[in-house]
Design a protein around this motif. Structure first.
Motif, short mmCIF file in Angstrom:
data_model
loop_
_atom_site.label_atom_id
_atom_site.label_comp_id
_atom_site.label_asym_id
_atom_site.label_seq_id
_atom_site.Cartn_x
_atom_site.Cartn_y
_atom_site.Cartn_z
N ALA A 105 -48.09 20.60 -10.09
CA ALA A 105 -47.66 20.46 -8.82
C ALA A 105 -46.16 19.94 -7.99
N MET A 106 -45.91 18.95 -8.95
CA MET A 106 -44.84 18.79 -8.73
C MET A 106 -43.60 19.48 -9.32
N SER A 107 -44.00 20.49 -10.24
CA SER A 107 -43.20 21.64 -10.89
C SER A 107 -42.77 22.82 -10.18
N GLU B 91 -39.33 23.55 -8.10
CA GLU B 91 -39.53 25.41 -8.25
C GLU B 91 -38.85 26.10 -7.10
N LEU B 92 -40.13 25.32 -6.11
CA LEU B 92 -40.05 26.09 -4.38
C LEU B 92 -39.08 25.87 -3.64
N ARG B 93 -38.37 23.90 -4.09
CA ARG B 93 -37.30 23.42 -3.51
C ARG B 93 -35.67 24.17 -4.15
N ARG C 121 -31.01 27.73 -2.63
CA ARG C 121 -30.39 28.75 -3.16
C ARG C 121 -31.10 29.69 -2.20
N SER C 122 -31.20 30.01 -1.38
CA SER C 122 -31.46 30.56 -0.42
C SER C 122 -30.77 30.53 0.95
N HIS C 123 -30.65 28.77 0.95
CA HIS C 123 -29.75 28.94 2.13
C HIS C 123 -28.19 28.42 1.47
N ASP C 124 -27.76 28.33 0.47
CA ASP C 124 -26.54 27.99 0.08
C ASP C 124 -26.40 29.87 0.73
#
Length: 71
Positions: A34-36, A40-42, A47-50
């Motif tokens: 779950a942490m992984s 990955e989602l973060r 990346r999408s915000h950048d």
């Protein structure tokens, strides 16, 4: 029968220990997965915000005086 009476408590504790440890290790594995996935989602979200958007230009932002003249 005496041997069974002597070994039964130890065997019971060994079985109980096995199931408790298996549960703990499965929970740890699930938490790591779950942490992984969250990591990955973060990263994908960062990346999408950048990435620059089409509306990021001088006409979409505020003017020098702080007002937005594009409205």
């Amino acid at each position: 029968m005496e041997y069974l009476e002597v070994l039964l408590p130890s065997a019971t504790l060994a079985v109980l220990f096995y199931f408790v440890m298996r549960t703990i290790l499965n929970a740890d594995r699930s938490e790591r997965e779950a942490m992984s996935r969250a990591r990955e989602l973060r990263v994908e979200e960062d990346r999408s915000h950048d990435e620059p958007t089409e509306t990021s230009g001088p006409e979409s932002g505020p003017d020098i005086d702080g007002t937005n003249s594009a409205k």
